[in-house]
Design a protein around this motif. Structure first.
Motif, short mmCIF file in Angstrom:
data_model
loop_
_atom_site.label_atom_id
_atom_site.label_comp_id
_atom_site.label_asym_id
_atom_site.label_seq_id
_atom_site.Cartn_x
_atom_site.Cartn_y
_atom_site.Cartn_z
N TRP B 185 0.84 -1.21 0.00
CA TRP B 185 0.00 0.00 0.00
C TRP B 185 0.87 1.25 0.00
O TRP B 185 0.63 2.17 -0.76
N ARG B 194 -3.02 7.04 -6.25
CA ARG B 194 -4.24 7.10 -5.42
C ARG B 194 -4.63 8.54 -5.17
O ARG B 194 -5.79 8.92 -5.33
N ASP B 249 -3.46 7.84 3.81
CA ASP B 249 -2.32 8.15 2.96
C ASP B 249 -1.62 9.43 3.40
O ASP B 249 -0.41 9.46 3.58
#
Lengths: 176, 449
Positions: B185, B194, B249
């Motif tokens: 990730w 992303r 994130d």
């Protein structure tokens, strides 16, 4: 200054009632009471009722609840028997406070809500075996009733109320 | 139509210039050689401030003569660590400020979508104000992502340590098994991809909702309003997923060893509070200039209620996150709060006063919520509090105990305040401040609480 006679003006529409209240107020009559089957928005303002202070009492009761919770937990958990329960720091209230917050919160809400409701009952004189103070049972269904005390001005008051659209105007003896 | 007054325009440009100078100064001031840092640490230790027990301990050890080399290398390591923290500070300062304003715009966009999806009758008068604020979202979010990317490509992974490729290289001495385990990730290309997907989704919704909102003004039926309703509902679904992932994130990954499940909602609640507060502030400003004649004190009252409610919601999530971790006290989770309580005691608990106690006591009274200057006062406190909230989320991971709200932080805020004002007020000039044919506009004009 209670008088022995009152006039009951009955309406069948809340808009008509509102207009009537404004007119009666404009003619400087004192409205004793109004009975409605449901809350009529703006009626209290039109009647010139003072705003409720129930919210202020609720805030104060909440403060009491918070204090009760704090004093109780501080006494039980910190002062009376500061045991080591699972490594929680029981040396001072502040050190273990996060664990007490759920109780502090709930008791604040509990006191605030219940005491305010009880205050409401007391101030509105409501309790289980209380006799209903209803001058006309139709006011719980679809009629609105305005009660005005009279003092020798029955005639003009009667005419004024008929003019405002009352479907029935009765002169009755005051029951309370 | 609103015209961007030249005084406000000059003020916003001046803020940007002054802010940019301060940011530049912050970056220049943060390049310290290892020797500089060592001298600084030695001074701090001998100064008797005891801010750095680490070095002091290393020095006493060295004094005993045992393990001299060990202690020396330890002191070196420590100095290097401090050097990094000092270098990280301007990066983090600018990132916190950029994120803070992006978060306001995103919170407003979500609130705006909710107004459409819920077919709220009170708010249509304020929709154009919200559209003006959300104009900042696209540039603001791109800037956040850009700063994150630059901190990797130009800075030395100053904000996100997991961006250091050494950390996932088993042969490197910096190898970190936990970070390596998350590299599926947490890796730079995926992070950027992303980020671009989130931003594209938000910006598309903002673009079309604005387009439909203006088209509805000149339409002769409610076709565009229905479209606005549908895309608002779709956006809210997209938003709740991307907002959550964005918070992992862009914020949570500054501490790649730490995780928390309600983090996304926590960030969301802060966003909504800050967003509603800015809506209220700008509405009050425009109303004071006589540009929103139909907005009455009931609208202000409703906005203040949302500020009050979301402030408490924020506190609820803050406390839920804190208390669960404090209570179970699992070492791998609790370090997050240990560093914050030890090194950031005042901002960490101070923000509870700013974000909870103050708005709760000020905005509880129904009458106060109708008084513009009261709402402005509470709003300013709430915004300062939520800046401190973002500060508390980022800084402990990047600069540790070397934090201070000084030149880099304040001037970054000034820069982004200027940029935000410039973009938002420019966007407000582009369309009439009141929608013409919104089916609920009449209700909103007569809104009374």
């Amino acid at each position: 200054m209670e008088t022995s006679k009152v006039i009951h003006a009955i309406y069948t529409d809340d808009d008509v009632l509102m207009a009537a209240v404004k007119k009666v107020k404009a003619n400087k009559y004192h409205i004793g009471e109004i009975y409605t089957p449901f809350p009529v928005h703006g009626l209290d303002k039109a009647m010139g009722l003072a705003p409720t202070r129930l919210a202020i009492t609720a805030f104060l009761y909440g403060c009491v609840g918070l204090i009760v919770a704090t004093v109780m937990m501080n006494y039980i958990m910190i002062e009376d028997w500061p045991q080591d329960i699972g490594g929680k720091p029981s040396f001072s209230y502040i050190e273990n406070m996060p664990a007490f917050v759920p109780i502090m919160f709930e008791l604040t809400v509990f006191f605030s809500a219940h005491l305010m409701v009880i205050t409401f009952y007391l101030r509105s004189r409501m309790w289980p075996f209380k006799d209903a103070e209803n001058p006309d049972p139709r006011t719980t269904d679809d009629h609105f009733l305005m009660e005005i005390p009279v003092s020798g001005n029955e005639k003009e008051l009667h005419d004024l109320l008929v003019e405002t659209g009352a479907v029935e105007v009765n002169l009755v003896n005051n029951t309370h | 139509m609103y015209t961007f007054s030249s005084r406000l325009k000059i003020a916003s440009i001046a803020l940007m210039i002054i802010g940019a100078l301060g940011i530049g100064f912050g970056f220049m001031n943060s390049h310290k050689s290892l020797d500089d840092v060592k001298t600084m640490l030695a001074q701090e230790a001998s100064g008797g401030h005891g801010t750095d027990t680490h070095t002091a301990a290393a020095q006493t050890e060295a004094g005993h003569g045992d393990a001299h080399a060990d202690a020396a290398s330890h002191a070196d390591e420590h100095a290097e660590h401090v050097q990094h923290q000092i270098a990280n500070r301007p990066w983090s300062a600018i990132y916190v400020a950029a994120f803070f304003f992006m978060m306001i715009a995103l919170g407003v966009l979500a609130f705006y979508a909710i107004q459409y999806a819920a077919q709220a009758g009170w708010s249509p008068l304020l929709l154009r104000v919200m559209e003006g604020i959300t104009a900042y979202l696209l540039p603001g979010a791109l800037i956040v992502l850009l700063i994150a990317a630059l901190s990797h490509y130009i800075g030395h992974n100053s904000i996100f340590i997991w961006m250091d490729s050494e950390m996932v290289n088993p042969d490197s001495e910096k190898y970190d098994k936990l970070v390596a385990g998350k590299q599926g990730w947490l890796n730079v290309p995926m992070f950027l991809l992303r980020g671009l997907i989130y931003i594209a989704g938000w910006a598309l919704y903002r673009h079309f909702s604005r387009k439909f909102s203006i088209a509805q003004d000149n339409a002769d039926d409610n076709r565009y309003f229905k479209k606005s309703f549908r895309i608002a509902a779709a956006f809210l679904v997209f938003f709740i997923y991307t907002e959550s992932m964005m918070s992992w994130d862009w914020i949570m990954s500054v501490d790649p060893h730490w995780f928390s499940t309600l983090f996304g909602w926590y960030v969301l609640s802060g966003m909504l509070v800050a967003g509603v507060t800015v809506i209220a502030l700008i509405t009050i400003y425009l109303k004071a200039k006589g540009l929103l004649p139909h907005v009455n004190d009931s609208h202000i009252h409703d906005l203040a209620k949302f500020m009050f409610g979301f402030s408490i919601f924020w506190t609820y999530l803050w406390f839920s996150q804190f208390m669960l971790i404090w209570y179970s006290n699992i070492p791998e989770e609790v370090t997050y709060f240990v560093t914050r309580i030890e090194d950031y005691n005042l901002p960490f608990f101070g923000m509870l006063i700013l974000n909870f106690l103050f708005p709760m006591l000020l905005l509880m009274n129904s009458d106060y919520k109708r008084i513009p200057w009261f709402v402005v006062m509470a709003g300013v406190v709430v915004l300062v509090g939520h800046y401190v909230d973002v500060f508390n989320m980022i800084m402990p991971a990047t600069v540790g105990d070397r934090w201070f709200i000084g030149v880099p932080e304040i001037f970054s805020m000034l820069f982004f305040t200027g940029l935000f004002m410039f973009i938002v007020f420019t966007a407000l000039t582009k369309a009439p401040l009141t929608q013409k044919r919104n089916p609920f506009i009449k209700e909103s004009e007569n809104f009374h609480y």
